[in-house]
Design an enzyme around this catalytic site. Structure first.
Site, mmCIF file in Angstrom:
data_model
loop_
_atom_site.group_PDB
_atom_site.id
_atom_site.type_symbol
_atom_site.label_atom_id
_atom_site.label_comp_id
_atom_site.label_asym_id
_atom_site.label_seq_id
_atom_site.Cartn_x
_atom_site.Cartn_y
_atom_site.Cartn_z
ATOM 1 N N TYR A 51 61.967 53.845 61.152
ATOM 2 C CA TYR A 51 60.557 53.417 61.087
ATOM 3 C C TYR A 51 60.453 51.919 60.816
ATOM 4 O O TYR A 51 59.705 51.196 61.469
ATOM 5 C CB TYR A 51 59.810 54.196 59.996
ATOM 6 C CG TYR A 51 58.426 53.634 59.750
ATOM 7 C CD1 TYR A 51 57.446 53.734 60.737
ATOM 8 C CD2 TYR A 51 58.114 52.968 58.563
ATOM 9 C CE1 TYR A 51 56.186 53.186 60.543
ATOM 10 C CE2 TYR A 51 56.853 52.423 58.360
ATOM 11 C CZ TYR A 51 55.893 52.531 59.357
ATOM 12 O OH TYR A 51 54.653 51.977 59.179
ATOM 13 N N GLN A 154 44.372 42.722 54.810
ATOM 14 C CA GLN A 154 44.394 42.745 56.283
ATOM 15 C C GLN A 154 43.552 43.892 56.805
ATOM 16 O O GLN A 154 43.645 45.023 56.325
ATOM 17 C CB GLN A 154 45.841 42.906 56.762
ATOM 18 C CG GLN A 154 45.989 43.103 58.275
ATOM 19 C CD GLN A 154 46.066 44.580 58.679
ATOM 20 O OE1 GLN A 154 46.477 45.417 57.893
ATOM 21 N NE2 GLN A 154 45.636 44.886 59.896
ATOM 22 N N TYR A 156 42.333 46.100 60.239
ATOM 23 C CA TYR A 156 42.370 46.477 61.651
ATOM 24 C C TYR A 156 40.941 46.755 62.106
ATOM 25 O O TYR A 156 40.023 46.885 61.287
ATOM 26 C CB TYR A 156 43.211 47.743 61.839
ATOM 27 C CG TYR A 156 44.697 47.503 61.982
ATOM 28 C CD1 TYR A 156 45.198 46.550 62.867
ATOM 29 C CD2 TYR A 156 45.616 48.261 61.250
ATOM 30 C CE1 TYR A 156 46.559 46.343 63.008
ATOM 31 C CE2 TYR A 156 46.988 48.066 61.392
ATOM 32 C CZ TYR A 156 47.449 47.103 62.279
ATOM 33 O OH TYR A 156 48.795 46.914 62.419
ATOM 34 N N THR A 184 43.726 41.409 62.064
ATOM 35 C CA THR A 184 44.846 41.524 63.013
ATOM 36 C C THR A 184 44.297 41.789 64.401
ATOM 37 O O THR A 184 43.577 42.770 64.620
ATOM 38 C CB THR A 184 45.791 42.664 62.578
ATOM 39 O OG1 THR A 184 46.379 42.303 61.326
ATOM 40 C CG2 THR A 184 46.903 42.886 63.595
ATOM 41 N N HIS A 305 53.949 40.250 65.895
ATOM 42 C CA HIS A 305 53.996 41.533 65.190
ATOM 43 C C HIS A 305 55.451 41.964 64.966
ATOM 44 O O HIS A 305 55.766 43.154 64.935
ATOM 45 C CB HIS A 305 53.236 42.600 65.989
ATOM 46 C CG HIS A 305 52.461 43.580 65.133
ATOM 47 N ND1 HIS A 305 51.122 43.486 64.905
ATOM 48 C CD2 HIS A 305 52.861 44.684 64.453
ATOM 49 C CE1 HIS A 305 50.715 44.493 64.137
ATOM 50 N NE2 HIS A 305 51.760 45.230 63.834
ATOM 51 N N ARG A 308 57.134 44.502 67.403
ATOM 52 C CA ARG A 308 56.844 45.939 67.338
ATOM 53 C C ARG A 308 55.823 46.418 68.361
ATOM 54 O O ARG A 308 55.650 47.605 68.550
ATOM 55 C CB ARG A 308 56.345 46.310 65.925
ATOM 56 C CG ARG A 308 57.435 46.271 64.889
ATOM 57 C CD ARG A 308 56.867 46.418 63.492
ATOM 58 N NE ARG A 308 56.316 47.724 63.189
ATOM 59 C CZ ARG A 308 57.021 48.778 62.796
ATOM 60 N NH1 ARG A 308 58.319 48.680 62.667
ATOM 61 N NH2 ARG A 308 56.425 49.920 62.514
HETATM 62 C C1 LIG Z 1 56.852 48.883 59.257
HETATM 63 C C2 LIG Z 1 55.890 47.798 59.632
HETATM 64 C C3 LIG Z 1 54.529 48.048 59.560
HETATM 65 C C4 LIG Z 1 53.625 47.038 59.908
HETATM 66 N N1 LIG Z 1 52.291 47.287 59.765
HETATM 67 C C5 LIG Z 1 51.406 46.292 60.009
HETATM 68 C C6 LIG Z 1 50.020 46.485 59.754
HETATM 69 O O1 LIG Z 1 49.596 47.551 59.305
HETATM 70 N N2 LIG Z 1 49.180 45.448 60.038
HETATM 71 C C7 LIG Z 1 49.624 44.248 60.549
HETATM 72 O O2 LIG Z 1 48.832 43.342 60.785
HETATM 73 N N3 LIG Z 1 50.943 44.041 60.766
HETATM 74 C C8 LIG Z 1 51.834 45.018 60.507
HETATM 75 N N4 LIG Z 1 53.171 44.797 60.690
HETATM 76 C C9 LIG Z 1 53.627 43.486 61.182
HETATM 77 C C10 LIG Z 1 53.890 42.526 60.013
HETATM 78 O O3 LIG Z 1 52.706 42.172 59.365
HETATM 79 C C11 LIG Z 1 54.563 41.241 60.501
HETATM 80 O O4 LIG Z 1 53.759 40.647 61.476
HETATM 81 C C12 LIG Z 1 55.972 41.450 61.043
HETATM 82 O O5 LIG Z 1 56.666 42.416 60.303
HETATM 83 C C13 LIG Z 1 56.740 40.143 61.000
HETATM 84 O O6 LIG Z 1 57.959 40.240 61.650
HETATM 85 P P1 LIG Z 1 59.342 40.526 60.909
HETATM 86 O O7 LIG Z 1 59.295 41.962 60.534
HETATM 87 O O8 LIG Z 1 60.369 40.222 61.944
HETATM 88 O O9 LIG Z 1 59.418 39.619 59.717
HETATM 89 C C14 LIG Z 1 54.093 45.781 60.355
HETATM 90 C C15 LIG Z 1 55.465 45.545 60.400
HETATM 91 C C16 LIG Z 1 56.360 46.527 60.038
HETATM 92 C C17 LIG Z 1 57.832 46.216 60.074
#
Ligand SMILES: Cc1cc2nc3c(=O)[nH]c(=O)nc-3n(C[C@H](O)[C@H](O)[C@H](O)COP(=O)(O)O)c2cc1C
Length: 419
Positions: A51, A154, A156, A184, A305, A308
């Protein structure tokens, strides 16, 4: 030979207290963030690691973020600075101890039960920004009690009933004196991450099958933490999901409510309602940054992101200079995606960011060390940022921007663009 044997890392000792013990010992055992990742892989259930670690498609976007950061070279100047530089920065009128922070992450408690609390505590203690996510595991009010000086929230897009829920969360954030609201914008569609699909996490329900139960049983430290801190929650949405809603009711509620990317008209409405600093997260194009600033947005968070959503995007470090050139004189520039060290933080500062955020790094820290993870990650990032600034001869985070840089991946959008 597996990674752990190669690194000569001993079998895990379960560390699970909110006090950060033995920082020096931890630094000897886990001197870098990649060491934490290797250890987390073996310390938590397989589905939990998949995850937090998996990306869109083939994970190519994640790898690209890393290689693009690694490719940025900083040319040092010597003979200028006898001491290690101070790291304090001012972001949106508030002083923080270092130019780095924790971005919003949904479901971190899957990686380590209680994760949200540990991240919020560590950030408050270190005085660096902690961004609670819409689908984080603490309510805004709980987070404001734990991290009153460093809390960002943050949001959504929750558009049903003319954004009733989104506006209510903004009202709560205001009442809780949250410093910064982050919208976001980079999730216009819901995507699936193949590694989550394979382990059975993509179906919109949490109903552990036999394989997941076996995974949990093979991670006793994680199970103990589960017993102590409970299962993951979407804490901010629970109260809206109806009386007696269980975790799966809240998940389906969240899936039906959250959706689509904010439009510029909607962003203007949030700008109207929210009187404190407003940041747009997920900007990758200078013209989107320009549009946001023209609507009165205070901060541009350059991010893909963390790879992801879709693996075909440029690395955020590669679009950062063009965005900073476009709006850096009028907005605070933040950056994330791929940050795994303080040297990466300095690369981001050198290319125009005022602060950089590390996401997965914190989840790997939690996976490896439980409650102590977030604090250790912050300590590593702070030490490395200070050392790297000192090494290149920058006497402050802001001065990193004057460094001579080779940046082979920098994306050229032409000259500063007119909207
Ligand atoms: C498990 C996970 C859940 C995330 N959930 C959100 C979220 O709910 N809202 C959001 O804006 N970004 C989310 N992100 C993105 C992070 O805010 C961030 O942009 C990203 O992890 C940065 O990249 P890095 O993991 O390589 O440091 C998520 C990232 C991960 C790894």
């Amino acid at each position: 030979m597996d990674d752990r044997t190669a690194m000569n890392i001993k079998a895990p000792q379960v560390v699970d207290s909110s006090a950060y013990r033995g920082g020096t010992k931890l630094k000897a055992r886990f001197p870098t963030i990649p060491h934490l990742r290797r250890h987390a892989r073996r310390h938590i259930p397989h589905f939990a690691f998949e995850y937090c670690d998996g990306g869109a498609g083939t994970d190519a976007g994640i790898a690209h973020n890393w290689t693009a950061l690694d490719a940025v070279e900083l040319v040092p100047r010597y003979g200028v600075m006898p001491d290690l530089p101070p790291l304090g920065v001012e972001l949106f009128g508030r002083k923080y101890a270092a130019p780095l922070g924790i971005p919003p992450m949904g479901g971190p408690a899957l990686v380590w039960p209680g994760a949200d609390t540990f991240m919020a505590k560590a950030a408050q203690q270190a005085r660096v920004p902690y961004t609670l996510g819409t689908v984080g595991g603490l309510t805004i009010e709980e987070a404001a009690t734990i991290a009153p000086d460093v809390l960002w929230f943050q949001l959504y897009r929750l558009a049903r009933n003319d954004h009733a829920l989104g506006f209510d969360l903004v009202r709560r954030a205001d009442a809780a004196a949250v410093h910064v609201l982050v919208l976001t914008i980079d999730v216009p569609v819901r995507t699936t991450r193949p590694r989550e699909v394979v382990v059975g996490l993509a179906g919109g329900r949490f109903s552990p099958d036999l394989r997941m139960i076996f995974d949990m049983l093979s991670a006793p430290g994680w199970l103990m933490a589960l017993q102590k801190y409970g299962h993951p929650q979407f804490a901010n949405l629970t109260s809206y999901a109806g009386p007696n809603a269980n975790i799966n009711d809240v998940i389906s509620f969240a899936r039906s409510e959250i959706g689509g990317g904010f439009t510029w008209e909607e962003i203007a409405r949030f700008r109207d309602r929210w009187k404190r600093p407003l940041v747009l997260k997920g900007i990758m194009h200078p013209l989107d940054a320009e549009r946001a600033v023209s609507l009165g947005v205070d901060g541009i968070w350059v991010s893909n992101h963390g790879g992801r959503q879709i693996e075909a995007l440029p690395a955020s470090i590669d679009v950062l200079p063009a965005i900073a050139a476009q709006v850096g004189s009028r907005a605070t520039i933040l950056m994330d995606s791929g940050v795994r060290s303080g040297t990466d933080v300095v690369r981001a500062l050198a290319l125009g960011a005022q602060a950089a955020f590390a996401g997965k790094a914190f989840l790997w820290g939690l996976g490896a060390l439980g409650a102590d993870g977030p604090r250790h990650v912050i300590e590593l990032l702070i030490d490395e940022t200070r050392a790297s600034l000192g090494q290149i001869g920058a006497s402050s985070p802001a001065e990193a921007n004057a460094t001579t840089i080779r940046h082979p991946g920098a994306l050229a959008f032409g000259q500063t663009l007119s909207p």
